[in-house]
Design a protein around this motif. Structure first.
Motif, PDB file in Angstrom:
ATOM      1  N   UNK A  27      -3.574   1.969  14.567  1.00 57.25           N
ATOM      2  CA  UNK A  27      -3.722   0.528  14.355  1.00 57.25           C
ATOM      3  C   UNK A  27      -2.775   0.023  13.282  1.00 57.25           C
ATOM      4  N   UNK A  28      -2.539  -1.269  13.309  1.00 57.04           N
ATOM      5  CA  UNK A  28      -1.685  -1.899  12.302  1.00 57.04           C
ATOM      6  C   UNK A  28      -2.190  -1.583  10.905  1.00 57.04           C
ATOM      7  N   UNK A  29      -1.265  -1.355   9.992  1.00 54.07           N
ATOM      8  CA  UNK A  29      -1.640  -1.106   8.612  1.00 54.07           C
ATOM      9  C   UNK A  29      -1.922   0.357   8.323  1.00 54.07           C
ATOM     10  N   UNK A  30      -1.929   1.187   9.381  1.00 53.47           N
ATOM     11  CA  UNK A  30      -2.279   2.600   9.177  1.00 53.47           C
ATOM     12  C   UNK A  30      -1.046   3.492   9.045  1.00 53.47           C
ATOM     13  N   UNK A  31      -1.222   4.555   8.253  1.00 55.24           N
ATOM     14  CA  UNK A  31      -0.206   5.591   8.168  1.00 55.24           C
ATOM     15  C   UNK A  31      -0.804   6.895   8.672  1.00 55.24           C
ATOM     16  N   UNK A  32      -0.202   7.427   9.741  1.00 55.04           N
ATOM     17  CA  UNK A  32      -0.663   8.687  10.324  1.00 55.04           C
ATOM     18  C   UNK A  32       0.356   9.783  10.030  1.00 55.04           C
ATOM     19  N   UNK A  33      -0.162  10.999   9.852  1.00 52.90           N
ATOM     20  CA  UNK A  33       0.722  12.137   9.635  1.00 52.90           C
ATOM     21  C   UNK A  33       0.515  13.123  10.779  1.00 52.90           C
ATOM     22  N   UNK A  34       1.634  13.625  11.308  1.00 56.67           N
ATOM     23  CA  UNK A  34       1.573  14.627  12.378  1.00 56.67           C
ATOM     24  C   UNK A  34       2.202  15.908  11.854  1.00 56.67           C
ATOM     25  N   UNK A  35       1.386  16.974  11.817  1.00 56.37           N
ATOM     26  CA  UNK A  35       1.893  18.258  11.341  1.00 56.37           C
ATOM     27  C   UNK A  35       1.697  19.307  12.431  1.00 56.37           C
ATOM     28  N   UNK A  36       2.386  20.412  12.302  1.00 56.52           N
ATOM     29  CA  UNK A  36       2.235  21.484  13.289  1.00 56.52           C
ATOM     30  C   UNK A  36       3.399  22.441  13.183  1.00 56.52           C
ATOM     31  N   UNK A  37       3.215  23.665  13.684  1.00 51.01           N
ATOM     32  CA  UNK A  37       4.262  24.686  13.592  1.00 51.01           C
ATOM     33  C   UNK A  37       5.541  24.273  14.323  1.00 51.01           C
ATOM     34  N   UNK A  38       6.630  24.943  14.022  1.00 50.48           N
ATOM     35  CA  UNK A  38       7.888  24.708  14.720  1.00 50.48           C
ATOM     36  C   UNK A  38       7.679  24.893  16.216  1.00 50.48           C
ATOM     37  N   UNK A  39       8.249  23.987  16.989  1.00 48.40           N
ATOM     38  CA  UNK A  39       8.170  24.109  18.446  1.00 48.40           C
ATOM     39  C   UNK A  39       6.853  23.630  19.039  1.00 48.40           C
ATOM     40  N   UNK A  40       5.982  23.043  18.236  1.00 48.96           N
ATOM     41  CA  UNK A  40       4.664  22.608  18.727  1.00 48.96           C
ATOM     42  C   UNK A  40       4.770  21.416  19.674  1.00 48.96           C
ATOM     43  N   UNK A  41       5.815  20.604  19.508  1.00 50.97           N
ATOM     44  CA  UNK A  41       5.984  19.434  20.377  1.00 50.97           C
ATOM     45  C   UNK A  41       5.979  18.111  19.622  1.00 50.97           C
ATOM     46  N   UNK A  42       6.119  18.154  18.313  1.00 49.15           N
ATOM     47  CA  UNK A  42       6.062  16.934  17.491  1.00 49.15           C
ATOM     48  C   UNK A  42       7.212  15.972  17.810  1.00 49.15           C
ATOM     49  N   UNK A  43       8.448  16.503  17.778  1.00 48.06           N
ATOM     50  CA  UNK A  43       9.599  15.644  18.077  1.00 48.06           C
ATOM     51  C   UNK A  43       9.533  15.167  19.526  1.00 48.06           C
ATOM     52  N   UNK A  44       9.030  16.042  20.409  1.00 52.78           N
ATOM     53  CA  UNK A  44       8.886  15.655  21.819  1.00 52.78           C
ATOM     54  C   UNK A  44       7.998  14.424  21.931  1.00 52.78           C
ATOM     55  N   UNK A  45       6.892  14.407  21.202  1.00 53.20           N
ATOM     56  CA  UNK A  45       5.994  13.257  21.250  1.00 53.20           C
ATOM     57  C   UNK A  45       6.738  11.993  20.811  1.00 53.20           C
ATOM     58  N   UNK A  46       7.496  12.108  19.717  1.00 56.95           N
ATOM     59  CA  UNK A  46       8.275  10.962  19.240  1.00 56.95           C
ATOM     60  C   UNK A  46       9.267  10.494  20.292  1.00 56.95           C
ATOM     61  N   UNK A  47       9.991  11.456  20.887  1.00 56.55           N
ATOM     62  CA  UNK A  47      10.991  11.121  21.900  1.00 56.55           C
ATOM     63  C   UNK A  47      10.364  10.452  23.120  1.00 56.55           C
ATOM     64  N   UNK A  48       9.206  10.947  23.519  1.00 53.74           N
ATOM     65  CA  UNK A  48       8.526  10.383  24.676  1.00 53.74           C
ATOM     66  C   UNK A  48       8.073   8.957  24.373  1.00 53.74           C
ATOM     67  N   UNK A  49       7.562   8.754  23.178  1.00 58.00           N
ATOM     68  CA  UNK A  49       7.116   7.404  22.809  1.00 58.00           C
ATOM     69  C   UNK A  49       8.279   6.419  22.827  1.00 58.00           C
ATOM     70  N   UNK A  50       9.479   6.929  22.452  1.00 64.40           N
ATOM     71  CA  UNK A  50      10.650   6.048  22.426  1.00 64.40           C
ATOM     72  C   UNK A  50      11.297   5.907  23.804  1.00 64.40           C
TER      73      UNK A  50
END
Ligand SMILES: Nc1ncnc2c1ncn2[C@@H]1O[C@H](COP(=O)(O)OP(=O)(O)OP(=O)(O)O)[C@@H](O)[C@H]1O
Ligand SMILES: [Mg+2]
Length: 246
Positions: A27-50
């Motif tokens: 939601x607006x105003x929120x700061x979320x943090x995404x953590x996880x081991x290398x290769x977990x899919x974090x950047x993939x999630x960002x790329x998919x969202x974009x």
């Protein structure tokens, strides 16, 4: 209504499933943090969202500001107010920092901003990020050091003022002072823009001076835990082992 609503999202690349049933609501105003081991899919999630076309969404939905954006182009998503700072920013020969940012603002808003105002704001933000004013005339990221590239990403964040920003390891490879500077830049965004952040990070240093509302742990393509800011500290102390499964 949440600003970003991800439901049961599954993502594949060439038959390999990388993300499995991701549910995330920001939601607006929120700061979320995404953590996880290398290769977990974090950047993939960002790329998919974009809207990066390299990835196939096989299931699920992505709503931004109430609009189904699953099939929208990256350009449309950016115009709608989404932004991602990249883990490995691209070099853009032939286009200076200054003209790149001004173009990006014009494309996003559809209006040309007054040059004098633009220059003033750019100078103030570069000052905040401890970037020498000479950088505005250099080709974007060409010959920039790792840290300078990351600062240039935060400069875009401050100039573009997106409603939703994903910061993919914007703190990696930064010296102690630069982490503080980048963190101050992110804090300035939090104060100036009525938006939301998804911060992907391996380090907790950038989070020290930022307020975090929610933390998500991604392991092997699945969100295995959700929590508050305290989850960041726990990961910091114990690593991901307790979430690693068999
Ligand atoms: N374009 C691609 N082609 C092939 N495989 C890919 C592609 N993008 C991602 N993958 C694979 O998907 C998995 C997740 O990668 P991703 O970059 O999302 O991880 P990450 O969580 O960001 O890791 P890190 O912390 O190392 O940055 C990896 O196994 C990676 O090799
Ligand atoms: Mg990554």
């Amino acid at each position: 209504m949440a600003l970003l609503e991800i439901k049961d999202l599954c993502v594949s690349i060439e038959e390999n499933e990388i993300l499995k049933n991701i549910n995330l609501s920001i939601s607006k105003g929120e700061t979320h943090v995404l953590m996880g081991p290398n290769g977990a899919g974090k950047s993939t999630l960002g790329n998919v969202l974009m809207g990066n076309p390299a990835y196939t969404v096989t299931k699920g939905s992505i709503y931004f500001n109430g609009l189904d954006i699953r099939n929208e182009s990256p350009d449309k998503r950016a115009k709608a107010g989404m932004f991602m700072s990249f883990q490995n920013p691209l070099e853009v020969p032939g286009i200076s920092v200054s003209s790149f940012m001004r173009n990006a603002i014009t494309q996003k808003t559809g209006e040309k901003i007054k040059f004098s105002e633009y220059r003033k704001e750019l100078a103030a933000n570069m000052d905040l990020l401890d970037l020498d004013s000479s950088y505005k005339d250099r080709d974007l990221n060409v010959g920039f050091s790792g840290g300078e590239k990351k600062k240039a990403e935060i400069l875009q964040l401050l100039m573009l003022k997106p409603t939703f920003a994903i910061l993919d390891e914007t703190d990696s490879g930064l010296d102690v002072d630069a982490v503080r500077t980048v963190s101050a830049g992110v804090e300035a965004y939090q104060k100036q823009v009525d938006g939301a952040l998804l911060i992907i990070t391996h380090s907790t240093r950038i989070l020290e001076s930022l307020s975090v509302d929610h933390t998500h742990i991604l392991v092997r393509g699945e969100i295995v835990a959700n929590g508050g800011a305290e989850l960041v500290d726990e990961i910091n102390q114990n690593g991901f082992e307790r979430f690693a499964g068999e």
